[in-house]
Design a protein around this motif. Structure first.
Motif, mmCIF file in Angstrom:
data_model
loop_
_atom_site.group_PDB
_atom_site.id
_atom_site.type_symbol
_atom_site.label_atom_id
_atom_site.label_comp_id
_atom_site.label_asym_id
_atom_site.label_seq_id
_atom_site.Cartn_x
_atom_site.Cartn_y
_atom_site.Cartn_z
ATOM 1 N N ARG A 1 0.813 -1.218 0.000
ATOM 2 C CA ARG A 1 0.000 0.000 0.000
ATOM 3 C C ARG A 1 0.846 1.268 0.000
ATOM 4 O O ARG A 1 0.403 2.317 0.445
ATOM 5 C CB ARG A 1 -0.994 0.001 1.165
ATOM 6 C CG ARG A 1 -1.813 -1.284 1.291
ATOM 7 C CD ARG A 1 -2.900 -1.163 2.319
ATOM 8 N NE ARG A 1 -3.957 -0.248 1.876
ATOM 9 C CZ ARG A 1 -4.950 -0.596 1.057
ATOM 10 N NH1 ARG A 1 -5.018 -1.797 0.567
ATOM 11 N NH2 ARG A 1 -5.877 0.270 0.717
ATOM 12 N N TYR A 2 2.052 1.196 -0.523
ATOM 13 C CA TYR A 2 2.862 2.385 -0.765
ATOM 14 C C TYR A 2 2.510 2.942 -2.144
ATOM 15 O O TYR A 2 2.494 2.199 -3.136
ATOM 16 C CB TYR A 2 4.350 2.053 -0.729
ATOM 17 C CG TYR A 2 4.976 2.089 0.642
ATOM 18 C CD1 TYR A 2 6.004 2.967 0.936
ATOM 19 C CD2 TYR A 2 4.542 1.226 1.644
ATOM 20 C CE1 TYR A 2 6.584 2.997 2.200
ATOM 21 C CE2 TYR A 2 5.109 1.235 2.901
ATOM 22 C CZ TYR A 2 6.137 2.129 3.171
ATOM 23 O OH TYR A 2 6.706 2.155 4.418
ATOM 24 N N ARG A 3 2.238 4.227 -2.195
ATOM 25 C CA ARG A 3 2.041 4.893 -3.489
ATOM 26 C C ARG A 3 3.438 5.172 -4.051
ATOM 27 O O ARG A 3 4.187 5.951 -3.483
ATOM 28 C CB ARG A 3 1.246 6.179 -3.317
ATOM 29 C CG ARG A 3 -0.164 5.962 -2.740
ATOM 30 C CD ARG A 3 -0.807 7.261 -2.327
ATOM 31 N NE ARG A 3 -0.025 7.907 -1.268
ATOM 32 C CZ ARG A 3 -0.159 9.181 -0.909
ATOM 33 N NH1 ARG A 3 -1.023 9.954 -1.532
ATOM 34 N NH2 ARG A 3 0.578 9.685 0.065
ATOM 35 N N THR A 4 3.747 4.540 -5.198
ATOM 36 C CA THR A 4 5.135 4.476 -5.645
ATOM 37 C C THR A 4 5.312 5.070 -7.036
ATOM 38 O O THR A 4 4.469 4.879 -7.926
ATOM 39 C CB THR A 4 5.618 3.015 -5.647
ATOM 40 O OG1 THR A 4 5.384 2.447 -4.349
ATOM 41 C CG2 THR A 4 7.086 2.915 -5.980
ATOM 42 N N PHE A 5 6.437 5.764 -7.214
ATOM 43 C CA PHE A 5 6.824 6.292 -8.525
ATOM 44 C C PHE A 5 8.165 5.676 -8.913
ATOM 45 O O PHE A 5 9.114 5.689 -8.126
ATOM 46 C CB PHE A 5 6.956 7.813 -8.494
ATOM 47 C CG PHE A 5 7.029 8.444 -9.863
ATOM 48 C CD1 PHE A 5 5.903 8.977 -10.442
ATOM 49 C CD2 PHE A 5 8.223 8.485 -10.571
ATOM 50 C CE1 PHE A 5 5.952 9.550 -11.714
ATOM 51 C CE2 PHE A 5 8.291 9.042 -11.835
ATOM 52 C CZ PHE A 5 7.158 9.581 -12.404
ATOM 53 N N TYR A 6 8.232 5.128 -10.115
ATOM 54 C CA TYR A 6 9.468 4.569 -10.658
ATOM 55 C C TYR A 6 10.092 5.589 -11.605
ATOM 56 O O TYR A 6 9.476 5.988 -12.599
ATOM 57 C CB TYR A 6 9.176 3.261 -11.394
ATOM 58 C CG TYR A 6 10.333 2.756 -12.242
ATOM 59 C CD1 TYR A 6 11.461 2.210 -11.645
ATOM 60 C CD2 TYR A 6 10.292 2.846 -13.631
ATOM 61 C CE1 TYR A 6 12.528 1.759 -12.425
ATOM 62 C CE2 TYR A 6 11.343 2.390 -14.410
ATOM 63 C CZ TYR A 6 12.453 1.850 -13.797
ATOM 64 O OH TYR A 6 13.513 1.416 -14.561
ATOM 65 N N LEU A 7 11.319 6.017 -11.306
ATOM 66 C CA LEU A 7 12.011 7.021 -12.114
ATOM 67 C C LEU A 7 13.274 6.405 -12.708
ATOM 68 O O LEU A 7 14.212 6.079 -11.984
ATOM 69 C CB LEU A 7 12.371 8.240 -11.266
ATOM 70 C CG LEU A 7 13.171 9.353 -11.956
ATOM 71 C CD1 LEU A 7 12.367 9.950 -13.113
ATOM 72 C CD2 LEU A 7 13.556 10.432 -10.949
ATOM 73 N N ASN A 8 13.290 6.243 -14.032
ATOM 74 C CA ASN A 8 14.457 5.686 -14.704
ATOM 75 C C ASN A 8 15.338 6.822 -15.203
ATOM 76 O O ASN A 8 14.913 7.626 -16.033
ATOM 77 C CB ASN A 8 14.030 4.793 -15.871
ATOM 78 C CG ASN A 8 15.210 4.032 -16.460
ATOM 79 O OD1 ASN A 8 16.158 4.632 -16.972
ATOM 80 N ND2 ASN A 8 15.149 2.712 -16.398
ATOM 81 N N LEU A 9 16.577 6.888 -14.703
ATOM 82 C CA LEU A 9 17.527 7.915 -15.112
ATOM 83 C C LEU A 9 18.732 7.315 -15.825
ATOM 84 O O LEU A 9 19.802 7.921 -15.868
ATOM 85 C CB LEU A 9 17.986 8.729 -13.897
ATOM 86 C CG LEU A 9 16.926 9.630 -13.255
ATOM 87 C CD1 LEU A 9 17.506 10.391 -12.067
ATOM 88 C CD2 LEU A 9 16.342 10.610 -14.274
ATOM 89 N N GLU A 10 18.573 6.129 -16.413
ATOM 90 C CA GLU A 10 19.651 5.544 -17.192
ATOM 91 C C GLU A 10 19.862 6.345 -18.477
ATOM 92 O O GLU A 10 18.916 6.889 -19.041
ATOM 93 C CB GLU A 10 19.320 4.104 -17.575
ATOM 94 C CG GLU A 10 19.217 3.140 -16.411
ATOM 95 C CD GLU A 10 18.824 1.763 -16.891
ATOM 96 O OE1 GLU A 10 19.620 0.837 -16.686
ATOM 97 O OE2 GLU A 10 17.741 1.617 -17.485
ATOM 98 N N ARG A 11 21.106 6.387 -18.949
ATOM 99 C CA ARG A 11 21.348 6.974 -20.260
ATOM 100 C C ARG A 11 20.575 6.197 -21.327
ATOM 101 O O ARG A 11 19.899 6.769 -22.172
ATOM 102 C CB ARG A 11 22.846 6.934 -20.599
ATOM 103 C CG ARG A 11 23.680 7.998 -19.920
ATOM 104 C CD ARG A 11 25.075 8.005 -20.529
ATOM 105 N NE ARG A 11 25.917 9.025 -19.914
ATOM 106 C CZ ARG A 11 26.695 8.836 -18.873
ATOM 107 N NH1 ARG A 11 26.704 7.627 -18.299
ATOM 108 N NH2 ARG A 11 27.438 9.794 -18.373
ATOM 109 N N TRP A 12 20.730 4.890 -21.279
ATOM 110 C CA TRP A 12 20.024 4.024 -22.217
ATOM 111 C C TRP A 12 18.950 3.281 -21.423
ATOM 112 O O TRP A 12 19.222 2.298 -20.761
ATOM 113 C CB TRP A 12 21.007 3.045 -22.881
ATOM 114 C CG TRP A 12 22.304 3.690 -23.292
ATOM 115 C CD1 TRP A 12 23.543 3.384 -22.832
ATOM 116 C CD2 TRP A 12 22.480 4.778 -24.208
ATOM 117 N NE1 TRP A 12 24.479 4.192 -23.414
ATOM 118 C CE2 TRP A 12 23.867 5.057 -24.260
ATOM 119 C CE3 TRP A 12 21.626 5.544 -25.005
ATOM 120 C CZ2 TRP A 12 24.408 6.059 -25.062
ATOM 121 C CZ3 TRP A 12 22.154 6.543 -25.800
ATOM 122 C CH2 TRP A 12 23.522 6.795 -25.827
ATOM 123 N N ASN A 13 17.751 3.800 -21.501
ATOM 124 C CA ASN A 13 16.652 3.335 -20.663
ATOM 125 C C ASN A 13 16.203 1.945 -21.112
ATOM 126 O O ASN A 13 15.615 1.783 -22.174
ATOM 127 C CB ASN A 13 15.495 4.341 -20.764
ATOM 128 C CG ASN A 13 14.379 4.051 -19.797
ATOM 129 O OD1 ASN A 13 14.186 2.924 -19.368
ATOM 130 N ND2 ASN A 13 13.616 5.073 -19.450
#
Length: 388
Positions: free
Chosen positions: A157-169
């Motif tokens: 029940r965590y409201r979660t955001f996934y943030l991808n900061l890879e150069r090559w996603n």
């Protein structure tokens, strides 16, 4: 986690019941709790008794009776046709419930974002936790772990955001393109993502939270939000530490999330250090390859040489996590500056080895290990970490 209170004021009791039942059994139940009224006076008494309402959705005639006594409350009129009310936000009462709830969520997000945007402070909202996943070497399973941590958080029940900061996603290998937009908050075009948010941060920073709420996407399996990758790769290649920190700040200040999971690439630049500073914990990925451990040690030494005490102060956040435990040789971590080491080990998943073969959440053993790691990180205070 705490839920937002949605007050629904309609004369038809059956409608309120149907809406409440849908919310309870859907993904919206993770965010909303419904209180229903059939008369304006009952709603006004509820508020006067000290109960909080985060968003009021009501039929125009009932809303008109309540408006004067509830001037600061975010509202939406439930209408039969456009123009039935004088409200800024009008929603067709009998549209499909998933669409209705999505629009209500967006209206609440805008209302929540506005006072935050005008405030002078730009610190993370209290209680927002940030976990970064990092490795000095590619191919260690960073993205797999980051995505599985996001999914594990949602089950708790965590409201979660996934943030991808890879150069090559590489997250598209897991978040299949055909699922982009499922459950998203507007912005169905694939091109609206990190590039556009970065531009908005420069051109109209006061609108950044609102833009995020309108263009974030939601993955149905992860039950987590994310943004599409940079449409202009140069935006990621030139991303500075300050800009990366601003991205995290916008997500945190939205007030919509309990956890941000950041997927970093294998470099070690100002961007990485800035994200480490924003993070509560940084997971350094290892596997059975001795060269990976050597690269991690080299990265630690380089960080101390480059940033000195600034980098050393970050070391309490660092936790080493071993992936592919089934084939991993026990690599001594005594040279890893005495940093913490997670006893939870991630298993080898052979079917993920082939190009394009990765399937999100397809390994029960990996999901279980990621869930156990999440519990230690967020629910048990990291009690499974040992010093080496």
């Amino acid at each position: 986690m705490n839920k937002y209170q949605l007050a629904v004021a309609v004369k038809e009791q059956e409608y309120s019941k149907r809406l409440a039942d849908y919310i309870r059994d859907s993904k919206f139940g993770e965010q909303w709790q419904v209180v229903a009224f059939t008369h304006a006076d009952a709603c006004k008494r509820y508020v006067k008794q000290g109960y909080k309402i985060d968003l009021l959705a009501a039929q125009p005639e009932l809303l008109k009776e309540m408006k004067d006594e509830l001037p600061s409350m975010p509202t939406a009129a439930l209408v039969l046709k456009p123009g039935d009310s004088e409200e800024v936000h009008e929603l067709h009462q009998y549209q499909p419930l998933p669409l209705l709830l999505q629009r209500l969520t967006e209206i609440h997000a805008r209302a929540a974002a506005h006072p935050v945007q005008t405030a002078e402070a730009s610190e993370k909202m209290p209680g927002v936790k940030v976990i970064s996943v990092y490795s000095a070497s590619g191919g260690t399973g960073k993205t797999a772990l980051a995505l599985h941590l996001a999914q594990a958080a949602s089950t708790h029940r965590y409201r979660t955001f996934y943030l991808n900061l890879e150069r090559w996603n590489t997250s598209e290998m897991w978040l299949k393109p055909q699922r982009y937009g499922d459950g998203s908050s507007g912005g169905e075009a694939l091109g609206e993502g990190l590039s556009e948010l970065l531009y908005g941060l420069k051109a109209q920073p006061e609108q950044s939270v609102t833009w995020l709420m309108e263009h974030r996407k939601r993955d149905a399996l992860l039950q987590s939000d994310y943004l599409a990758a940079c449409t202009n790769l140069e935006d990621r290649m030139t991303l500075s530490g300050e800009e990366a920190a601003d991205l995290v700040d916008v997500i945190a200040r939205s007030g919509q999330y309990d956890l941000i999971v950041i997927d970093l690439d294998s470099g070690l630049e100002e961007l990485h250090t800035a994200i480490f500073e924003q993070s509560n914990q940084v997971l350094w990925m290892l596997n059975g390859d001795v060269s990976v451990s050597i690269k991690q040690r080299m990265a630690l030494r380089y960080g101390e040489q480059k940033w000195g005490e600034r980098f050393k102060r970050l070391s309490p956040k660092f936790v080493f996590v071993t992936n592919r435990a089934a084939q991993a040789e026990r690599v001594s971590l005594s040279e890893m500056n005495g940093l913490a080491y997670a006893q939870v080990q991630l298993p080898e998943v052979p079917e993920w080895r082939g190009a394009g073969q990765a399937k999100l959440l397809s390994s029960p053993s990996f999901r279980a290990a990621a869930d156990k790691l999440f519990k230690h990180l967020c629910l048990e205070g990291g009690s499974s970490f040992v010093e080496r």
